[in-house]
Design an enzyme around this catalytic site. Structure first.
Site, PDB file in Angstrom:
ATOM      1  N   HIS A 213     -51.159  65.153  70.210  1.00  0.00           N
ATOM      2  CA  HIS A 213     -49.762  64.753  70.407  1.00  0.00           C
ATOM      3  C   HIS A 213     -48.815  65.858  69.940  1.00  0.00           C
ATOM      4  O   HIS A 213     -48.959  66.367  68.816  1.00  0.00           O
ATOM      5  CB  HIS A 213     -49.527  63.471  69.601  1.00  0.00           C
ATOM      6  CG  HIS A 213     -48.198  62.843  69.817  1.00  0.00           C
ATOM      7  ND1 HIS A 213     -47.407  62.421  68.783  1.00  0.00           N
ATOM      8  CD2 HIS A 213     -47.515  62.526  70.955  1.00  0.00           C
ATOM      9  CE1 HIS A 213     -46.301  61.876  69.262  1.00  0.00           C
ATOM     10  NE2 HIS A 213     -46.336  61.930  70.588  1.00  0.00           N
TER      11      HIS A 213
ATOM     12  N   ASP B  17     -43.069  67.330  74.791  1.00  0.00           N
ATOM     13  CA  ASP B  17     -41.806  66.785  75.314  1.00  0.00           C
ATOM     14  C   ASP B  17     -40.926  67.911  75.849  1.00  0.00           C
ATOM     15  O   ASP B  17     -40.870  68.993  75.256  1.00  0.00           O
ATOM     16  CB  ASP B  17     -41.064  66.066  74.186  1.00  0.00           C
ATOM     17  CG  ASP B  17     -41.947  65.065  73.473  1.00  0.00           C
ATOM     18  OD1 ASP B  17     -42.228  64.012  74.061  1.00  0.00           O
ATOM     19  OD2 ASP B  17     -42.390  65.366  72.338  1.00  0.00           O
TER      20      ASP B  17
ATOM     21  N   HIS C  31     -38.280  67.468  71.316  1.00  0.00           N
ATOM     22  CA  HIS C  31     -38.349  66.007  71.294  1.00  0.00           C
ATOM     23  C   HIS C  31     -36.980  65.356  71.122  1.00  0.00           C
ATOM     24  O   HIS C  31     -36.592  64.476  71.882  1.00  0.00           O
ATOM     25  CB  HIS C  31     -39.286  65.545  70.171  1.00  0.00           C
ATOM     26  CG  HIS C  31     -39.475  64.063  70.099  1.00  0.00           C
ATOM     27  ND1 HIS C  31     -38.573  63.225  69.486  1.00  0.00           N
ATOM     28  CD2 HIS C  31     -40.449  63.259  70.585  1.00  0.00           C
ATOM     29  CE1 HIS C  31     -38.992  61.977  69.583  1.00  0.00           C
ATOM     30  NE2 HIS C  31     -40.128  61.961  70.246  1.00  0.00           N
TER      31      HIS C  31
HETATM   32  O1  G3P Z   1     -45.873  60.519  75.503  1.00  0.00           O
HETATM   33  C1  G3P Z   1     -46.261  59.675  74.480  1.00  0.00           C
HETATM   34  C2  G3P Z   1     -45.362  59.738  73.269  1.00  0.00           C
HETATM   35  O2  G3P Z   1     -45.142  61.074  72.918  1.00  0.00           O
HETATM   36  C3  G3P Z   1     -44.061  59.031  73.485  1.00  0.00           C
HETATM   37  O3  G3P Z   1     -43.249  58.944  72.359  1.00  0.00           O
HETATM   38  O4  G3P Z   1     -41.420  59.691  70.890  1.00  0.00           O
HETATM   39  O5  G3P Z   1     -43.689  60.600  70.559  1.00  0.00           O
HETATM   40  O6  G3P Z   1     -42.347  61.291  72.517  1.00  0.00           O
HETATM   41  P1  G3P Z   1     -42.644  60.187  71.547  1.00  0.00           P
HETATM   42 MG    MG Z   2     -43.764  62.545  73.601  1.00  0.00          MG
END
Ligand code: G3P
Ligand code: MG
Length: 252
Positions: free
Chosen positions: A10, A39, A52
């Protein structure tokens, strides 16, 4: 149904490196990952950057909105010292350069389109067009080639609609914090190949419904190995994790 990798780091390197940076990408790769989520949003000049939050302050030193700065200004800002002083030279990556590095390293991408409020359509279209240009050969190829191209996802239906109109050949996924009652209609409306959702609100029944409807099913952000095993048992195809130290790329 899900031709992509099963376990993704992630934001590049999970919580083991500054998120959405080259250091994160390197950290994920050091842990063996060849698949990441990150992101993307637009700078003031419309250039996509890996970021992000729509505001500076948490991960990037500075103040104001991302959309107050051109990409080359963001690309000179400190995106690493919030994490550790040793990372103070990390900057905000330009999406094209970051995706180019991933491609060169054989790292598969789930590109989350993260529009700042008001920039939904522009962000979706720009990201989709950029990916279509970078992966033209893969997207024109057979399934084996196409599965190497990134998968776009977004919480924003508008962004996904614009992505579909701009570059229909780039695969899309609808992203939900909690599956909305009309999740299937929304996924069909943007010809999504997958549904992405927080694992927190997912139930076995919902997982079965998504799979029975023919979609890939991806969860974020799964940091507990026991929960990860449960989700895979439920038929979840893939997930991303912040704990790349606990859950490796070959986790079963
Ligand atoms: O794409 C999955 C996840 O990253 C979505 O939430 O806030 O971590 O971008 P966030
Ligand atoms: Mg994300």
């Amino acid at each position: 149904m899900w031709p992509y990798p099963r376990i993704l780091a992630h934001r590049g390197g999970g919580t083991l490196a500054p998120e959405n940076t080259y250091a994160g990408l390197r950290r994920g790769m050091e842990a063996g990952f060849r698949a990441i989520e990150f992101d993307v949003m637009l700078a003031r000049d419309g250039v996509p950057v890996v970021m992000h939050d729509p505001v500076l302050g948490r991960t990037v030193k500075g103040s104001g909105q991302v959309s107050d700065y051109d990409a080359d200004e963001l690309a000179a800002m400190d995106a690493g010292s919030w994490f550790a002083a040793a990372h103070r030279d990390e900057t905000v990556p330009l999406f094209v350069e970051f995706a180019g590095m991933c491609k060169a390293q054989g790292v598969w991408m789930n590109v989350e389109i993260k529009p700042a409020p008001g920039f939904e359509r522009a962000t979706g279209a720009t990201v989709a067009r950029t990916v279509a240009a970078m992966f033209a050969a893969e997207l024109a190829g057979d399934l084996e080639a196409r599965r190497r191209a990134p998968l776009l996802s977004s919480f924003s239906q508008e962004a996904l609609e614009a992505a579909m109109e701009a570059a229909p050949g780039v695969a899309r996924a609808c992203l939900f914090e909690r599956l909305a009652p009309d999740w299937e209609r929304r996924a069909c409306a943007v010809e999504a190949v997958a549904v992405h959702t927080s694992h927190r609100h997912l139930t076995l029944e919902l997982a079965r419904a998504v799979k029975a409807a023919g979609f890939g099913l991806f969860c974020y952000t799964v940091n507990d190995p026991a929960r990860a095993r449960e989700l895979l048992d439920w038929g979840v195809d893939a997930f991303c994790t912040d704990r790349i130290d606990l859950i490796g790329p070959d986790f079963r």
